[in-house]
Design an enzyme around this catalytic site. Structure first.
Site, short mmCIF file in Angstrom:
data_model
loop_
_atom_site.label_atom_id
_atom_site.label_comp_id
_atom_site.label_asym_id
_atom_site.label_seq_id
_atom_site.Cartn_x
_atom_site.Cartn_y
_atom_site.Cartn_z
N LYS A 57 9.25 4.18 10.24
CA LYS A 57 10.73 3.74 9.62
C LYS A 57 11.82 4.56 10.23
CE LYS A 57 8.95 1.03 6.05
NZ LYS A 57 8.43 0.93 4.81
N LYS A 90 0.92 -5.32 11.87
CA LYS A 90 0.45 -5.69 10.62
C LYS A 90 1.47 -6.70 10.03
CE LYS A 90 2.33 -2.84 7.46
NZ LYS A 90 2.54 -1.77 6.46
N LYS A 114 6.78 -6.79 5.41
CA LYS A 114 7.60 -7.49 4.45
C LYS A 114 8.86 -8.06 4.97
CE LYS A 114 6.12 -5.18 0.04
NZ LYS A 114 6.37 -3.86 -0.58
P1 TYM Z 1 3.65 -1.30 -0.08
O1 TYM Z 1 4.59 -2.06 -1.03
O2 TYM Z 1 4.14 -1.29 1.50
O3 TYM Z 1 2.45 -2.22 0.13
C1 TYM Z 1 1.61 -2.55 -1.33
C2 TYM Z 1 -0.01 -2.50 -1.01
O4 TYM Z 1 -0.07 -3.63 -0.08
C3 TYM Z 1 -1.07 -2.90 1.04
N1 TYM Z 1 -0.60 -3.91 2.12
C4 TYM Z 1 -1.28 -4.54 2.93
N2 TYM Z 1 -2.58 -4.76 2.82
C5 TYM Z 1 -3.39 -5.48 3.74
N3 TYM Z 1 -2.83 -5.90 4.99
C6 TYM Z 1 -1.34 -5.85 4.94
N4 TYM Z 1 -0.70 -6.57 5.88
C7 TYM Z 1 -0.68 -4.96 3.95
N5 TYM Z 1 0.86 -4.76 3.87
C8 TYM Z 1 0.69 -4.06 2.66
C9 TYM Z 1 -0.53 -1.71 1.03
O5 TYM Z 1 -1.48 -1.09 1.55
C10 TYM Z 1 -0.64 -1.38 -0.24
O6 TYM Z 1 -1.54 -0.90 -0.95
N6 TYM Z 1 3.36 3.53 -0.82
C11 TYM Z 1 3.00 2.17 -1.21
C12 TYM Z 1 3.42 2.08 -2.61
C13 TYM Z 1 2.97 3.25 -3.57
C14 TYM Z 1 1.70 3.60 -3.83
C15 TYM Z 1 1.73 4.66 -4.89
C16 TYM Z 1 0.40 3.07 -3.67
C17 TYM Z 1 3.84 4.15 -4.27
N7 TYM Z 1 2.90 4.91 -4.94
C18 TYM Z 1 0.65 5.33 -5.27
C19 TYM Z 1 -0.83 3.64 -4.27
C20 TYM Z 1 -0.75 4.96 -4.90
C21 TYM Z 1 3.92 1.01 -0.47
O7 TYM Z 1 4.96 1.23 -0.01
O8 TYM Z 1 2.97 0.00 -0.58
#
Ligand code: TYM
Length: 327
Positions: free
Chosen positions: A111, A194, A197
């Site tokens: 990022k 990957k 979003k």
């Molecule tokens: P975020 O919002 O980027 O994504 C949310 C969840 O979706 C999963 N994910 C995917 N899984 C499979 N294939 C993909 N292409 C894909 N894109 C996203 C992510 O791995 C995630 O599980 N940092 C985290 C949010 C967070 C969090 C936490 C998660 C904040 N605190 C504590 C677990 C525990 C995040 O940005 O996820």
């Protein structure tokens, strides 16, 4: 019963990757322990976002949690910002994570690489600190995430080891729980990347019109091999579509290969498009009904109440352990 914890950032649009890698998994796990599933709105602030977009995305994410089958009587669904212990604990834990390890985080490198140093917020750098606070705050053992978040969970594990070595058994050791199939759904336009979003052509958004979903899948990048076969090295596009189909229908790769033996990629893509639309169209309708019903606010309030109970107990355990005097 083990505590299960995870969160999703309300930035951009939710993707099929979020659904398969995270939301669907939350639903599957909700009977195996008490779940704490939050909307990571504080994490959403680590990159610029308009207040109105943040508000709407947060509400929509809660609606999608419910529409996907999370039951507010079993799972605590809440806003991260409604539990102030997240921020308080992060301030404490930032003293137990170091600049070197934070600068090695892949997400931070990705990022920040395109940004000028002057524009990189401290919050983006300290992102894993807040995430470690989220994780330890509920004594949670199981952290369902997609593959891209495993490194952050590993860092939280390092922190727990470090903290407990110094203060005794204060924090519970978490572990990442990752799908065997579907931990990393790839972009349809570039299957070596990957699905994120922020790539409208390569992403399937949960809110896409079904006709748009079909169009994106029908134009997904494939290869010249001309047979439906699981080989992520040689056939990354086809393997990604097989993964999506397998996750949504429960069919194994063998079954899919047999079903499409001798058939063209057009037939195969149509089947993937059908599976995606069959899953997401009713999901969209349920989410819309939930938003219109006003249920979201009620659920978030109830979730925050329970989350605050647990989180304040863990926070004061940490405060006592490190010697904050009045505790
Ligand atoms: P975020 O919002 O980027 O994504 C949310 C969840 O979706 C999963 N994910 C995917 N899984 C499979 N294939 C993909 N292409 C894909 N894109 C996203 C992510 O791995 C995630 O599980 N940092 C985290 C949010 C967070 C969090 C936490 C998660 C904040 N605190 C504590 C677990 C525990 C995040 O940005 O996820």
């Amino acid at each position: 019963m083990d505590h299960i914890l995870s969160g999703i950032k309300p930035t951009g649009q939710l993707t099929l990757g979020n659904y398969i890698g995270a939301i669907n998994k939350f639903v599957k796990l909700q009977d195996s322990g008490e779940s704490f599933l939050f909307i990571a709105d504080l994490h959403a602030l680590t990159l610029p976002i308009e207040p109105e977009v943040l508000r709407t995305n947060s509400r929509d994410l809660a609606a999608f949690y419910l529409a996907a089958g999370l039951d507010p009587n079993k799972s605590n669904i809440f806003l991260q910002s409604d539990v102030s212990a997240h921020a308080e604990l992060a301030i404490i834990l930032q003293n137990y994570l170091y600049m070197g390890e934070l600068s090695r985080m892949t997400q931070f490198k990705d990022k920040s690489s395109k940004m000028k140093e002057e524009a990189i917020g401290l919050g983006l750098f300290a992102y894993p600190v807040l995430m470690a606070a989220d994780i330890v705050l509920y004594d949670s053992k199981v952290i369902p995430v997609g593959e891209d978040q495993v490194q952050h969970v590993e860092l939280a594990r390092d922190l727990v080891k470090r903290f407990n070595n110094r203060y005794g058994d204060v924090l519970v050791m978490p572990r990442a729980e990752v799908n065997k199939v579907g931990a990393r759904i790839m972009s349809l336009s570039d299957p070596t990347k990957k699905m994120s979003k922020s790539d409208p052509k390569g992403d399937i958004y949960l809110k896409d019109d079904p006709a748009v979903m079909r169009k994106k899948i029908m134009s997904a990048v494939t290869d010249m091999e001309a047979h439906v076969h699981y080989d992520p090295e040689k056939q990354p596009g086809i393997s990604n579509l097989m993964t999506i189909l397998s996750c949504l229908t429960g069919k194994s790769f063998d079954e899919i290969e047999k079903e499409f033996e001798g058939k063209g990629y057009g037939d195969f893509k149509r089947a993937v498009a059908d599976a995606v639309v069959n899953e997401l169209e009713p999901l969209q309708q349920r989410a819309k009904q939930i938003i219109d019903s006003g249920l979201v606010d009620e659920v978030l309030e109830k979730g925050a109440k329970r989350a605050n109970e647990i989180a304040s107990g863990v926070l004061s355990r940490v405060q006592k352990a490190i010697g904050l005097y009045h505790k």
